[in-house]
Structure formats: C-alpha cells, structure tokens
Design a protein around this motif. Structure first.
Motif, PDB file in Angstrom:
ATOM      1  N   ARG A  50      85.123 -19.126  39.747  1.00 36.74           N
ATOM      2  CA  ARG A  50      84.873 -18.306  39.662  1.00 36.74           C
ATOM      3  C   ARG A  50      85.941 -17.341  38.797  1.00 36.74           C
ATOM      4  NH1 ARG A  50      82.644 -15.815  45.062  1.00 36.74           N
ATOM      5  NH2 ARG A  50      82.974 -13.944  44.412  1.00 36.74           N
ATOM      6  N   TYR A  51      84.642 -16.265  38.904  1.00 36.77           N
ATOM      7  CA  TYR A  51      85.730 -15.581  37.489  1.00 36.77           C
ATOM      8  C   TYR A  51      86.253 -14.137  38.453  1.00 36.77           C
ATOM      9  CZ  TYR A  51      83.810 -17.428  33.693  1.00 36.77           C
ATOM     10  OH  TYR A  51      82.773 -18.030  32.383  1.00 36.77           O
ATOM     11  N   SER A  52      87.775 -13.754  37.795  1.00 36.82           N
ATOM     12  CA  SER A  52      87.856 -12.500  39.235  1.00 36.82           C
ATOM     13  C   SER A  52      87.205 -11.508  38.451  1.00 36.82           C
ATOM     14  CB  SER A  52      90.151 -13.042  38.488  1.00 36.82           C
ATOM     15  OG  SER A  52      89.674 -12.528  37.305  1.00 36.82           O
ATOM     16  N   THR A  53      87.779 -11.109  39.582  1.00 41.40           N
ATOM     17  CA  THR A  53      86.717  -9.006  39.661  1.00 41.40           C
ATOM     18  C   THR A  53      87.145  -9.035  37.991  1.00 41.40           C
ATOM     19  OG1 THR A  53      87.084  -8.616  42.501  1.00 41.40           O
ATOM     20  CG2 THR A  53      86.526  -6.429  40.409  1.00 41.40           C
ATOM     21  N   SER A  54      88.465  -9.096  37.785  1.00 41.50           N
ATOM     22  CA  SER A  54      89.133  -8.446  36.031  1.00 41.50           C
ATOM     23  C   SER A  54      88.956  -8.199  35.394  1.00 41.50           C
ATOM     24  CB  SER A  54      90.516  -8.253  36.252  1.00 41.50           C
ATOM     25  OG  SER A  54      91.086  -8.412  34.899  1.00 41.50           O
ATOM     26  N   GLU A  55      88.297 -10.274  35.933  1.00 41.39           N
ATOM     27  CA  GLU A  55      87.565 -11.142  34.408  1.00 41.39           C
ATOM     28  C   GLU A  55      85.798 -10.841  33.963  1.00 41.39           C
ATOM     29  OE1 GLU A  55      89.514 -15.304  33.710  1.00 41.39           O
ATOM     30  OE2 GLU A  55      88.259 -14.862  35.770  1.00 41.39           O
ATOM     31  N   VAL A  56      85.112 -10.207  35.713  1.00 38.95           N
ATOM     32  CA  VAL A  56      84.166  -9.668  35.561  1.00 38.95           C
ATOM     33  C   VAL A  56      83.800  -8.388  34.903  1.00 38.95           C
ATOM     34  CG1 VAL A  56      81.943  -9.342  37.144  1.00 38.95           C
ATOM     35  CG2 VAL A  56      83.655 -11.098  38.487  1.00 38.95           C
TER      36      VAL A  56
ATOM     37  N   ILE B  82      79.865 -31.370  43.193  1.00 31.54           N
ATOM     38  CA  ILE B  82      80.364 -29.499  42.215  1.00 31.54           C
ATOM     39  C   ILE B  82      79.397 -28.360  42.265  1.00 31.54           C
ATOM     40  CG2 ILE B  82      81.070 -28.936  39.568  1.00 31.54           C
ATOM     41  CD1 ILE B  82      82.138 -31.686  39.931  1.00 31.54           C
ATOM     42  N   GLN B  83      78.747 -27.786  42.662  1.00 26.20           N
ATOM     43  CA  GLN B  83      78.045 -26.501  42.746  1.00 26.20           C
ATOM     44  C   GLN B  83      78.923 -25.140  41.162  1.00 26.20           C
ATOM     45  OE1 GLN B  83      77.054 -24.749  46.525  1.00 26.20           O
ATOM     46  NE2 GLN B  83      76.615 -26.674  46.930  1.00 26.20           N
ATOM     47  N   SER B  84      77.734 -25.424  40.924  1.00 27.88           N
ATOM     48  CA  SER B  84      78.170 -23.385  40.034  1.00 27.88           C
ATOM     49  C   SER B  84      78.865 -22.710  39.935  1.00 27.88           C
ATOM     50  CB  SER B  84      77.160 -23.898  38.664  1.00 27.88           C
ATOM     51  OG  SER B  84      77.389 -22.293  37.874  1.00 27.88           O
ATOM     52  N   GLN B  85      79.634 -22.088  39.612  1.00 31.18           N
ATOM     53  CA  GLN B  85      80.374 -20.514  40.793  1.00 31.18           C
ATOM     54  C   GLN B  85      79.828 -19.892  39.515  1.00 31.18           C
ATOM     55  OE1 GLN B  85      81.912 -20.012  43.137  1.00 31.18           O
ATOM     56  NE2 GLN B  85      80.909 -22.320  43.141  1.00 31.18           N
ATOM     57  N   LEU B  86      78.437 -20.020  38.658  1.00 35.25           N
ATOM     58  CA  LEU B  86      78.320 -18.918  37.160  1.00 35.25           C
ATOM     59  C   LEU B  86      77.378 -17.600  38.225  1.00 35.25           C
ATOM     60  CD1 LEU B  86      77.683 -18.544  35.144  1.00 35.25           C
ATOM     61  CD2 LEU B  86      75.663 -19.313  35.489  1.00 35.25           C
ATOM     62  N   THR B  87      76.877 -17.500  40.065  1.00 34.23           N
ATOM     63  CA  THR B  87      76.562 -16.808  40.149  1.00 34.23           C
ATOM     64  C   THR B  87      77.253 -15.758  40.397  1.00 34.23           C
ATOM     65  OG1 THR B  87      74.571 -18.102  41.495  1.00 34.23           O
ATOM     66  CG2 THR B  87      74.945 -15.858  42.509  1.00 34.23           C
TER      67      THR B  87
END
Length: 353
Positions: free
Chosen positions: A141-147, A187-192
């Motif tokens: 997952r992308y962190s809050t800072s990255e989002v 393995i599931q994508s964490q793109l959502t």
C-alpha cells in the motif's frame, strides 16, 4: 517361440474384453452420446468447429504528439507486479518519442536493473522533477504521505496512469510443511487505496469470455465507450489478464468496457465490465499485460499503447509553490528576504538619571 505364442494369445483376450466392455458400458451405465447427437454429426469432431478464430497481430506503436523531453517515472518500490522485460514495448515507445524514463525503487525481482533498495529515495522526491507517473499493480500500500504527494502532483498537472492486475498465486519452495516445503501465497493488488481517491475501485477476480476471445478464454476483448483521446483510433483491444474497474461516474468516465458475454470469475455473471476509465489527469486500466512483447500488437493494442504514451506526456505540470512565492508581494514572509521587510527594531529607552 512357445512363450511368444502364449503372450500373443493373452493379448488377444485382453483386447476382446476391452472392446466388449466398451460396447456394453453405455447400455449398463446409461451413458453414450447426448440426446439427439449422433457420432457421425457431432460438431466436437469437426476440425473447423474446434479451431480458434485467428486474430490480428500486426502493427507498430505510433505516438502522434509533438511533445518531447518529458520525464516519466515508473514506480517499482511497492512490490509492483512487473519486470522490465514485460513492459519493454512501452518503455521503447516513450524513449523513441524523446522522453526520459526513470524507475523509482528496487523492483520486484532481484537483478531487475532498478537499483538496490539502499539507494531508494522517497516517492515524493522522485515526483519533484517528473512530469508523469506510472503505477503497475502494487503489492504494498501507498502511505498517506505518498497518496497526498500523488494528489498534489496531479492537481498541478502531472499525469498518472494506473494499471491493475487480478489476484495471482505465487508458489515457491520453503515455508511449507515437510522437509521440502512448498509455500503458496495469494497476491492481491494494493492499488485501490490510491485509485479510490480518483473514483476507481480495482477488482481482484479475472474476467473471461467463453464465446469470443483472442484464442484463450481469459484473453478478453474490450471496445471504446464514447469518444476520448485514450481510445482514439481503437476498434477493440485484447486484454490477456484483466480484472474489472468500478467507476464513480460522477467524478470519472469509463473509456473501455469488455464485450458482451464477458464474465467475472467469482460469480460467473455476465455483464458490461469497465476496464479503462479517466478522471482528469489520471487514467486507470484493468490490465497491464497488453504492454508486453507478446500482446502489444494484438488487435488494436498498439494504438491503445500509443494513446497511453500521448496521455502521459501531453500534460503541463506547474512548478510546486515555494514558501517565498506563497507569501506574495506586500505580505510578510518568514523573515528577512524576498517574503517582505523585517520589522523595525525597537529604539532603546535611555535610563533615568
């Protein structure tokens, strides 16, 4: 010779028993051909009926934009599900159009050429001098800072393309039971978490079509929905490993949908599934495999690939504001300098006599 004759006799008896059993079994077990189907007219044995339809696998990637010199960052720091060789036609199209491609992070596979993890810098730092970002099926997952950094990037005109993949299974030695264990990992994508901020939700199940496909039930066809630069010149594309997108139509627009007869793996339900959508400076596609050397020229995939390159490189990103420019003329800044004059120093009061 006597032994040979003996074995030959046994062989004849066995063959007779097998043939007899084959003749009697349908009557005893109630089997045989389905009602109304005779062996001499069964379509299953018609070679023309079981041959898959041919599909177009010719074409060259063409990029029509006049832009050049843009910097495109491909994220490889979030356990992204791709290797360099799998997106080579995409990278080639960007470079041949005069753009620079940079990889952020260490990559999914050792020796992939993305650099060691120790040299990895923050994503927001990589975006500072970039014009576009490509995100392919992240496993972390992308962190809050990255989002927030990506949101700021697109609000200033940066372009982002997100490519999803359905859930996959990784099998390896070690980690399982027994002396030589076998480990199985889903393995599931964490793109959502990132895509949902733009009105996209990425599925985990794959799409399939048993009626019309590109020589494999999972190689589904998709056609444009409405008009848009992303699908300009596209009649239909072939997506070899697609999931589905859920699109918030109040904020985003569907651009490609799977053709009639396409079903979802988990429910077997046929429907009109979105596989590409756009929201301003962000485009989401439900498959990345169409970028690969094996599929980038199937159907109109090369046209779609060229349109994706044009989308990424046609934006105009504004420079990130600095504290000095935020202050503006005539407004006090953080201290001496361009932000404004320093306040006058108080005059000391002389001591009383």
């Amino acid at each position: 010779m006597a032994s040979l004759a003996k074995y030959a006799g046994v062989f004849v008896v066995v063959v007779a028993l097998v043939v007899g059993a084959a003749a009697v079994a349908p009557a005893v077990l109630g089997g045989g051909a389905p009602p109304g189907v005779q062996p001499e007219n069964a379509s299953t044995f018609d070679s023309d009926a079981i041959l898959a339809d041919d599909f177009d696998e010719r074409g060259n990637v063409s990029v029509d934009g006049n832009e050049s010199g843009k910097v495109v960052v491909v994220d490889a720091a979030h356990a992204n599900s791709f290797s360099r060789s799998e997106i080579q036609p995409f990278v080639d199209a960007l470079v041949e159009s005069g753009h620079e491609v940079r990889f952020h992070g260490a990559g999914q596979q050792a020796g992939s050429g993305f650099g060691p993890p120790s040299t990895q810098r923050p994503l927001n730092a990589s975006l500072a001098r970039a014009d576009a970002l490509v995100v392919i099926s992240p496993g972390v997952r992308y962190s809050t800072s990255e989002v927030n950094g990506v949101r700021n990037f697109t609000e200033r005109g940066g372009r982002v393309v997100m490519l999803a993949e359905p859930e996959s299974v990784s099998v390896g030695l070690g980690g399982g039971g027994g002396p030589i264990g076998v480990s199985v990992q889903r393995i599931q994508s964490q793109l959502t978490p990132l895509a949902s901020t733009y009105g996209f939700d990425v599925g985990t199940d794959y799409l399939f079509n048993m009626e019309e496909n590109a020589n494999n039930f999972q190689y589904v066809y998709a056609t444009p929905t409405g008009n848009g630069s992303l699908t300009d010149g596209v009649d239909r594309v072939a997506l070899p490993q697609a999931t589905r997108l859920t699109v918030d139509e109040d904020n985003a627009t569907t651009r490609l949908t799977a053709i009639d007869g396409t079903q979802l793996q988990s429910t077997r339900s046929a429907g009109t599934y979105a596989v590409a959508a756009r929201n301003g400076n962000v485009t989401a596609l439900a498959d990345s495999s169409f970028l690969s050397p094996d599929f980038h020229t199937v159907a109109d995939n090369e046209v779609l690939l060229g349109n994706v390159v044009e989308f990424l490189t046609s934006g105009e990103k504004e420079p990130k504001p600095t504290p000095e420019t935020d202050a503006g003329p005539g407004r006090p800044g953080p201290g001496p300098g361009p932000g404004g004059p320093s306040p006058p120093r108080p005059t000391p009061t002389p001591p009383s006599p």
